[in-house]
Design an enzyme around this catalytic site. Structure first.
Site, PDB file in Angstrom:
ATOM      1  N   ASN A  74       0.805  -1.282   0.215  1.00 44.07           N
ATOM      2  CA  ASN A  74      -0.025   0.007  -0.067  1.00 44.07           C
ATOM      3  C   ASN A  74       0.777   1.381   0.088  1.00 44.07           C
ATOM      4  O   ASN A  74       2.023   1.266  -0.339  1.00 44.07           O
ATOM      5  CB  ASN A  74      -1.027  -0.311   1.190  1.00 44.07           C
ATOM      6  CG  ASN A  74      -2.354   0.465   0.645  1.00 44.07           C
ATOM      7  OD1 ASN A  74      -2.772   1.593   0.188  1.00 44.07           O
ATOM      8  ND2 ASN A  74      -3.448  -0.324   0.945  1.00 44.07           N
ATOM      9  N   ARG A  75       0.405   2.387   0.655  1.00 42.27           N
ATOM     10  CA  ARG A  75       1.069   3.687   0.162  1.00 42.27           C
ATOM     11  C   ARG A  75       1.782   4.282   1.535  1.00 42.27           C
ATOM     12  O   ARG A  75       1.064   3.935   2.516  1.00 42.27           O
ATOM     13  CB  ARG A  75       0.054   4.599  -0.367  1.00 42.27           C
ATOM     14  CG  ARG A  75      -0.533   4.349  -1.754  1.00 42.27           C
ATOM     15  CD  ARG A  75      -1.658   4.951  -1.854  1.00 42.27           C
ATOM     16  NE  ARG A  75      -2.119   4.766  -3.488  1.00 42.27           N
ATOM     17  CZ  ARG A  75      -2.889   3.547  -3.641  1.00 42.27           C
ATOM     18  NH1 ARG A  75      -3.535   2.887  -2.807  1.00 42.27           N
ATOM     19  NH2 ARG A  75      -3.214   3.353  -5.009  1.00 42.27           N
ATOM     20  N   HIS A  94      -0.880 -10.380  -3.731  1.00 46.70           N
ATOM     21  CA  HIS A  94      -1.545  -9.504  -4.662  1.00 46.70           C
ATOM     22  C   HIS A  94      -2.228 -10.102  -5.977  1.00 46.70           C
ATOM     23  O   HIS A  94      -2.108  -9.566  -7.051  1.00 46.70           O
ATOM     24  CB  HIS A  94      -0.589  -8.322  -5.104  1.00 46.70           C
ATOM     25  CG  HIS A  94      -1.441  -7.085  -5.430  1.00 46.70           C
ATOM     26  ND1 HIS A  94      -2.287  -7.076  -6.398  1.00 46.70           N
ATOM     27  CD2 HIS A  94      -1.024  -5.894  -4.858  1.00 46.70           C
ATOM     28  CE1 HIS A  94      -2.685  -5.800  -6.464  1.00 46.70           C
ATOM     29  NE2 HIS A  94      -2.115  -5.023  -5.363  1.00 46.70           N
ATOM     30  N   ASP A 152     -11.240   0.556  -3.322  1.00 46.63           N
ATOM     31  CA  ASP A 152      -9.766   0.412  -3.124  1.00 46.63           C
ATOM     32  C   ASP A 152      -9.339   0.928  -1.816  1.00 46.63           C
ATOM     33  O   ASP A 152      -8.579   1.823  -1.501  1.00 46.63           O
ATOM     34  CB  ASP A 152      -9.086   1.285  -4.124  1.00 46.63           C
ATOM     35  CG  ASP A 152      -7.498   0.934  -4.267  1.00 46.63           C
ATOM     36  OD1 ASP A 152      -7.179   0.137  -3.505  1.00 46.63           O
ATOM     37  OD2 ASP A 152      -6.798   1.581  -4.848  1.00 46.63           O
ATOM     38  N   HIS A 190       3.759   0.275  -2.477  1.00 50.28           N
ATOM     39  CA  HIS A 190       3.950  -1.123  -2.897  1.00 50.28           C
ATOM     40  C   HIS A 190       5.408  -1.501  -2.823  1.00 50.28           C
ATOM     41  O   HIS A 190       5.764  -2.444  -3.550  1.00 50.28           O
ATOM     42  CB  HIS A 190       3.220  -1.749  -3.846  1.00 50.28           C
ATOM     43  CG  HIS A 190       1.703  -2.004  -3.802  1.00 50.28           C
ATOM     44  ND1 HIS A 190       1.158  -2.196  -2.510  1.00 50.28           N
ATOM     45  CD2 HIS A 190       0.786  -2.051  -4.862  1.00 50.28           C
ATOM     46  CE1 HIS A 190       0.056  -2.265  -2.905  1.00 50.28           C
ATOM     47  NE2 HIS A 190      -0.263  -2.352  -3.995  1.00 50.28           N
ATOM     48  N   GLU A 208      -6.404  -8.313  -0.374  1.00 48.85           N
ATOM     49  CA  GLU A 208      -5.033  -8.104   0.187  1.00 48.85           C
ATOM     50  C   GLU A 208      -5.080  -8.043   1.764  1.00 48.85           C
ATOM     51  O   GLU A 208      -5.112  -6.986   2.316  1.00 48.85           O
ATOM     52  CB  GLU A 208      -4.132  -6.920  -0.455  1.00 48.85           C
ATOM     53  CG  GLU A 208      -4.249  -7.094  -1.787  1.00 48.85           C
ATOM     54  CD  GLU A 208      -4.073  -5.699  -2.405  1.00 48.85           C
ATOM     55  OE1 GLU A 208      -3.055  -4.900  -2.019  1.00 48.85           O
ATOM     56  OE2 GLU A 208      -4.746  -4.975  -3.232  1.00 48.85           O
TER      57      GLU A 208
END
Length: 372
Positions: free
Chosen positions: A105-106, A202, A274, A131, A337
């Site tokens: 993720n971010r 993923h 998302d 990621h 995920e």
């Protein structure tokens, strides 16, 4: 004579159907045999005694194909993927089927502060880090050791400073197929310096078959009563909000498409779903149930505190041309995920993702399959 002829024809048909149900079109291993840098890349086949089969490459520790039976007893490949190692090295294949790290993720602004030191990470998502960076764990060659017909161990050494992260990190990943038709993923990791770590798997799933249309007809339920809203840049706002009376309420089973087009700022920001959903139970617990018209069902169990639902909003058939030359269009697959919350190193109210020397990171995610 006509009666016996009919019975013979029926018998031949039954044999043909049985043969069809057990036929699995495996990708040839030679499509993946190459060297990247100094490391050998290969394709590994896992199989349980019931015939469930998974193909994995050590490039990015990726699941390439996953064959399970549908309601008609026919094996179906339910994950997106590609037919050769060359296709996986193209930009459009970045995360398909891969293991993500060091941090899934971010991370906002591509930086975080730890022990009074600020670390600058690779920026590969606008001004943010996503990621694991430009060359995350999805784009490296892992060392592989096939332990048995149903088990594959992969290891990777991430050196201090890779993509900006502190400390040397050694990761071990075990893929296994159980006789309960589970794809089991177990991670462990150790470090020599404090560092954030957040690994996830993923795969892009379509339980009707890879490339078999949109997944908006899939039925989904999740026990999560809270989710993490995002900004226009898909970064967490830092809030944890209830799903009640929102399109994010999957506590009762519904199709993914039921509310995906709702008038919701959050769905606009995510271009669909998302978002990370909060799992409040401890230990290995049920995170999601998914079912398709094919009759294939999937349950996700994990030790992680969150699960990211991504509905393939940026798949593009002009770019993503996968196995068998199938075009993977928008929303023709989804990801579930299991992970920690995004941007946790910059959010004091989120569970910590910091691994310390002398301790071991451990994480488990199981994808269990059945049919109706």
């Amino acid at each position: 004579m006509k009666k016996y002829s009919f019975l013979l024809s029926l018998f031949i048909l039954l044999i043909a159907c049985k043969k069809h149900s057990t036929t699995i079109a495996l990708i040839p291993k030679n499509k993946f045999e190459t060297k990247i840098g100094t490391k050998q890349v290969s394709l590994y086949n896992l199989k349980n005694q019931k015939g469930m089969t998974c193909q994995i490459t050590n490039f990015g520790a990726r699941v390439v194909s996953l064959w399970v039976k549908d309601k008609n007893d026919i094996f179906t490949d339910i994950v997106l993927g590609y037919d050769s190692i060359e296709d996986y090295q193209k930009p459009g294949a970045n995360y398909i089927g891969a293991t993500i790290g060091r941090y899934a993720n971010r991370i906002a602004a591509g930086k975080f502060t730890l022990n009074d030191s600020t670390y600058i990470l690779a920026k590969n998502n606008g001004e943010n880090h996503a990621h694991g960076g430009v060359k995350g764990f999805n784009n490296v060659v892992w060392d592989a050791n096939q332990l048995s017909e149903s088990e594959l161990q992969l290891t990777y050494f991430s050196p201090d400073g890779e993509e900006g992260y502190p400390g040397n990190l050694t990761v071990s990943l075990l893929y296994s197929l159980s006789e309960a038709n589970e794809l089991k993923i177990s991670y462990t990791a150790t470090c020599d310096q404090e560092t954030p770590i957040n690994l996830t798997h993923h795969s892009f799933f379509n339980l009707n078959g890879a490339g078999a249309g949109e997944i908006t007809d899939h039925l989904l339920s999740m026990p999560a009563t809270k989710y993490i809203p995002i900004t226009e840049d898909a970064l967490p706002t830092g809030e944890i909000l209830p799903v009640l009376n929102t399109p994010f309420d999957f506590t009762a089973t519904k199709t993914i498409g039921k509310h995906i087009g709702a008038n919701s700022e959050q769905l606009v920001f995510g271009h669909g779903y998302d978002h990370c959903f909060v799992l409040e139970a401890t230990g290995v617990k049920l995170a999601a149930k998914l079912e398709a018209p094919s009759g294939i069902c999937m349950e996700v169990y994990t030790s992680e505190p969150g699960i990211q639902l991504y509905t393939g909003n940026f798949l593009n058939g002009a770019i993503h041309i996968g196995k068998g030359a199938k075009h993977y269009e928008r929303r023709t697959a989804l990801c579930l995920e299991a992970q920690h919350y995004p941007n946790s190193p910059n959010q004091a109210n989120f569970p910590s993702t910091i691994l310390k020397p002398g301790t071991t990171y451990q994480s488990t995610t199981n994808y269990k399959f059945g049919n109706k």
